[in-house]
Motif scaffolding. Structure first.
Motif, PDB file in Angstrom:
ATOM      1  N   LEU A  23      -2.973  38.516  -5.697  1.00 56.50           N
ATOM      2  CA  LEU A  23      -2.080  39.300  -6.705  1.00 56.50           C
ATOM      3  C   LEU A  23      -2.546  39.159  -8.172  1.00 56.50           C
ATOM      4  O   LEU A  23      -2.769  40.151  -8.982  1.00 56.50           O
ATOM      5  CB  LEU A  23      -0.632  38.734  -6.798  1.00 56.50           C
ATOM      6  CG  LEU A  23       0.251  39.178  -5.865  1.00 56.50           C
ATOM      7  CD1 LEU A  23       1.577  38.410  -6.118  1.00 56.50           C
ATOM      8  CD2 LEU A  23       0.611  40.641  -5.940  1.00 56.50           C
ATOM      9  N   TYR A  24      -3.228  38.166  -8.341  1.00 54.89           N
ATOM     10  CA  TYR A  24      -4.072  38.053 -10.004  1.00 54.89           C
ATOM     11  C   TYR A  24      -5.216  38.844 -10.095  1.00 54.89           C
ATOM     12  O   TYR A  24      -5.488  39.683 -10.852  1.00 54.89           O
ATOM     13  CB  TYR A  24      -4.458  36.425 -10.251  1.00 54.89           C
ATOM     14  CG  TYR A  24      -5.336  36.531 -11.072  1.00 54.89           C
ATOM     15  CD1 TYR A  24      -4.790  36.264 -12.421  1.00 54.89           C
ATOM     16  CD2 TYR A  24      -6.634  36.433 -11.238  1.00 54.89           C
ATOM     17  CE1 TYR A  24      -5.377  36.110 -13.705  1.00 54.89           C
ATOM     18  CE2 TYR A  24      -7.419  36.273 -12.424  1.00 54.89           C
ATOM     19  CZ  TYR A  24      -6.597  36.060 -13.692  1.00 54.89           C
ATOM     20  OH  TYR A  24      -7.593  36.019 -14.726  1.00 54.89           O
ATOM     21  N   ARG A  25      -5.981  38.870  -8.676  1.00 58.44           N
ATOM     22  CA  ARG A  25      -7.182  39.728  -8.634  1.00 58.44           C
ATOM     23  C   ARG A  25      -6.866  41.442  -8.507  1.00 58.44           C
ATOM     24  O   ARG A  25      -7.357  42.307  -8.960  1.00 58.44           O
ATOM     25  CB  ARG A  25      -7.932  39.419  -7.359  1.00 58.44           C
ATOM     26  CG  ARG A  25      -9.025  40.296  -7.154  1.00 58.44           C
ATOM     27  CD  ARG A  25     -10.085  40.161  -8.227  1.00 58.44           C
ATOM     28  NE  ARG A  25     -10.530  38.769  -8.724  1.00 58.44           N
ATOM     29  CZ  ARG A  25     -11.183  38.228  -9.700  1.00 58.44           C
ATOM     30  NH1 ARG A  25     -11.404  39.357 -10.662  1.00 58.44           N
ATOM     31  NH2 ARG A  25     -11.308  36.998  -9.727  1.00 58.44           N
ATOM     32  N   ILE A  26      -5.533  41.664  -7.922  1.00 57.39           N
ATOM     33  CA  ILE A  26      -5.144  42.904  -7.903  1.00 57.39           C
ATOM     34  C   ILE A  26      -4.784  43.588  -9.469  1.00 57.39           C
ATOM     35  O   ILE A  26      -5.173  44.546  -9.837  1.00 57.39           O
ATOM     36  CB  ILE A  26      -3.912  43.247  -6.998  1.00 57.39           C
ATOM     37  CG1 ILE A  26      -4.359  43.220  -5.491  1.00 57.39           C
ATOM     38  CG2 ILE A  26      -3.408  44.531  -7.369  1.00 57.39           C
ATOM     39  CD1 ILE A  26      -3.245  43.120  -4.520  1.00 57.39           C
ATOM     40  N   VAL A  27      -4.342  42.681 -10.152  1.00 58.24           N
ATOM     41  CA  VAL A  27      -3.868  43.032 -11.492  1.00 58.24           C
ATOM     42  C   VAL A  27      -4.946  42.775 -12.604  1.00 58.24           C
ATOM     43  O   VAL A  27      -5.275  44.057 -13.236  1.00 58.24           O
ATOM     44  CB  VAL A  27      -2.714  42.118 -11.995  1.00 58.24           C
ATOM     45  CG1 VAL A  27      -2.445  42.335 -13.450  1.00 58.24           C
ATOM     46  CG2 VAL A  27      -1.465  42.220 -11.093  1.00 58.24           C
ATOM     47  N   PHE A  28      -5.705  41.940 -12.412  1.00 54.33           N
ATOM     48  CA  PHE A  28      -6.916  41.985 -13.519  1.00 54.33           C
ATOM     49  C   PHE A  28      -8.151  41.958 -12.780  1.00 54.33           C
ATOM     50  O   PHE A  28      -9.235  41.521 -13.454  1.00 54.33           O
ATOM     51  CB  PHE A  28      -6.808  40.570 -14.081  1.00 54.33           C
ATOM     52  CG  PHE A  28      -5.660  39.951 -14.785  1.00 54.33           C
ATOM     53  CD1 PHE A  28      -5.024  40.702 -15.899  1.00 54.33           C
ATOM     54  CD2 PHE A  28      -4.385  39.165 -14.318  1.00 54.33           C
ATOM     55  CE1 PHE A  28      -4.080  40.674 -16.496  1.00 54.33           C
ATOM     56  CE2 PHE A  28      -3.421  39.091 -14.806  1.00 54.33           C
ATOM     57  CZ  PHE A  28      -3.071  39.538 -16.257  1.00 54.33           C
ATOM     58  N   GLY A  29      -8.359  42.500 -11.593  1.00 57.33           N
ATOM     59  CA  GLY A  29      -9.715  42.761 -10.980  1.00 57.33           C
ATOM     60  C   GLY A  29     -10.722  43.496 -11.879  1.00 57.33           C
ATOM     61  O   GLY A  29     -10.141  44.521 -12.406  1.00 57.33           O
ATOM     62  N   ALA A  31     -13.158  45.579 -11.106  1.00 57.26           N
ATOM     63  CA  ALA A  31     -13.598  46.596 -10.398  1.00 57.26           C
ATOM     64  C   ALA A  31     -12.512  47.108  -9.334  1.00 57.26           C
ATOM     65  O   ALA A  31     -11.735  46.464  -8.703  1.00 57.26           O
ATOM     66  CB  ALA A  31     -14.984  46.385  -9.710  1.00 57.26           C
ATOM     67  N   LEU A  32     -12.574  48.471  -8.930  1.00 59.87           N
ATOM     68  CA  LEU A  32     -11.846  49.079  -7.832  1.00 59.87           C
ATOM     69  C   LEU A  32     -11.959  48.557  -6.736  1.00 59.87           C
ATOM     70  O   LEU A  32     -11.202  47.948  -5.724  1.00 59.87           O
ATOM     71  CB  LEU A  32     -11.831  50.575  -8.077  1.00 59.87           C
ATOM     72  CG  LEU A  32     -10.902  51.367  -6.791  1.00 59.87           C
ATOM     73  CD1 LEU A  32      -9.500  51.095  -7.423  1.00 59.87           C
ATOM     74  CD2 LEU A  32     -11.271  52.772  -6.994  1.00 59.87           C
ATOM     75  N   LEU A  33     -13.018  47.961  -6.165  1.00 57.40           N
ATOM     76  CA  LEU A  33     -13.459  47.475  -4.955  1.00 57.40           C
ATOM     77  C   LEU A  33     -12.782  45.939  -5.065  1.00 57.40           C
ATOM     78  O   LEU A  33     -12.493  45.665  -3.934  1.00 57.40           O
ATOM     79  CB  LEU A  33     -15.042  47.308  -4.844  1.00 57.40           C
ATOM     80  CG  LEU A  33     -15.310  46.888  -3.488  1.00 57.40           C
ATOM     81  CD1 LEU A  33     -14.964  47.945  -2.381  1.00 57.40           C
ATOM     82  CD2 LEU A  33     -16.792  46.977  -3.244  1.00 57.40           C
ATOM     83  N   ASP A  34     -13.040  45.306  -6.012  1.00 58.87           N
ATOM     84  CA  ASP A  34     -12.296  43.824  -6.083  1.00 58.87           C
ATOM     85  C   ASP A  34     -10.798  44.252  -5.554  1.00 58.87           C
ATOM     86  O   ASP A  34     -10.093  43.390  -5.026  1.00 58.87           O
ATOM     87  CB  ASP A  34     -12.482  43.169  -7.226  1.00 58.87           C
ATOM     88  CG  ASP A  34     -13.743  42.705  -7.637  1.00 58.87           C
ATOM     89  OD1 ASP A  34     -14.642  42.598  -6.571  1.00 58.87           O
ATOM     90  OD2 ASP A  34     -14.181  43.000  -8.725  1.00 58.87           O
ATOM     91  N   ARG A  35     -10.236  45.104  -6.268  1.00 56.67           N
ATOM     92  CA  ARG A  35      -8.691  45.087  -6.196  1.00 56.67           C
ATOM     93  C   ARG A  35      -8.413  45.636  -4.652  1.00 56.67           C
ATOM     94  O   ARG A  35      -7.491  45.095  -4.121  1.00 56.67           O
ATOM     95  CB  ARG A  35      -8.121  46.327  -7.218  1.00 56.67           C
ATOM     96  CG  ARG A  35      -8.117  45.695  -8.592  1.00 56.67           C
ATOM     97  CD  ARG A  35      -7.400  46.949  -9.508  1.00 56.67           C
ATOM     98  NE  ARG A  35      -7.329  46.259 -10.708  1.00 56.67           N
ATOM     99  CZ  ARG A  35      -8.069  46.453 -11.962  1.00 56.67           C
ATOM    100  NH1 ARG A  35      -8.975  47.530 -11.799  1.00 56.67           N
ATOM    101  NH2 ARG A  35      -7.735  46.052 -12.955  1.00 56.67           N
ATOM    102  N   ALA A  36      -9.271  46.623  -4.068  1.00 56.06           N
ATOM    103  CA  ALA A  36      -9.012  47.097  -2.771  1.00 56.06           C
ATOM    104  C   ALA A  36      -9.258  45.898  -1.812  1.00 56.06           C
ATOM    105  O   ALA A  36      -8.304  45.610  -0.864  1.00 56.06           O
ATOM    106  CB  ALA A  36     -10.081  47.890  -2.144  1.00 56.06           C
TER     107      ALA A  36
END
Length: 107
Positions: A23-29, A31-36
């Motif tokens: 969840l932290y990586r989704i919010v503060f990622g 790049a878009l690839l990190d969030r995906a």
């Protein structure tokens, strides 16, 4: 409380920590690839947590939710990988053809 139940609760806590990290990586990622990828990790943590929960309570109430989450995770990962590879190939510049020197007589 037997050893198997203790291991189940410990694994649920560790999966919850992993889900919070995703969840932290989704919010503060950055790049878009990190969030995906973090969304995929979150789906894996969710389906694994539900599987452990069902094992602890000896029930199969959430089995369809686990199957659907697994299918969504698989399809999204393969689709993302396909478009990432195609996008990387499309963004590559082709080398310019080498030109002959002007004084070679047209050979």
């Amino acid at each position: 409380m037997d050893v198997l139940e203790l291991a189940g609760w410990i694994s649920l806590v560790l999966l919850a920590i992993g889900a919070l990290g995703a969840l932290y990586r989704i919010v503060f990622g950055p790049a878009l690839l990190d969030r995906a990828i973090a969304v995929d990790v979150l789906l894996i943590a969710l389906s694994s947590g539900l599987t452990v929960w069902m094992a602890l309570h000896e029930s199969l109430h959430f089995i369809m939710l686990v199957v659907v989450a697994s299918l969504i995770g698989f399809i999204s990962s393969t689709t993302l990988a396909r478009f990432t590879v195609e996008g990387a190939q499309a963004n590559q510049t082709e080398p310019e053809p080498k030109q002959r020197p002007m004084g070679d007589g047209g050979r």
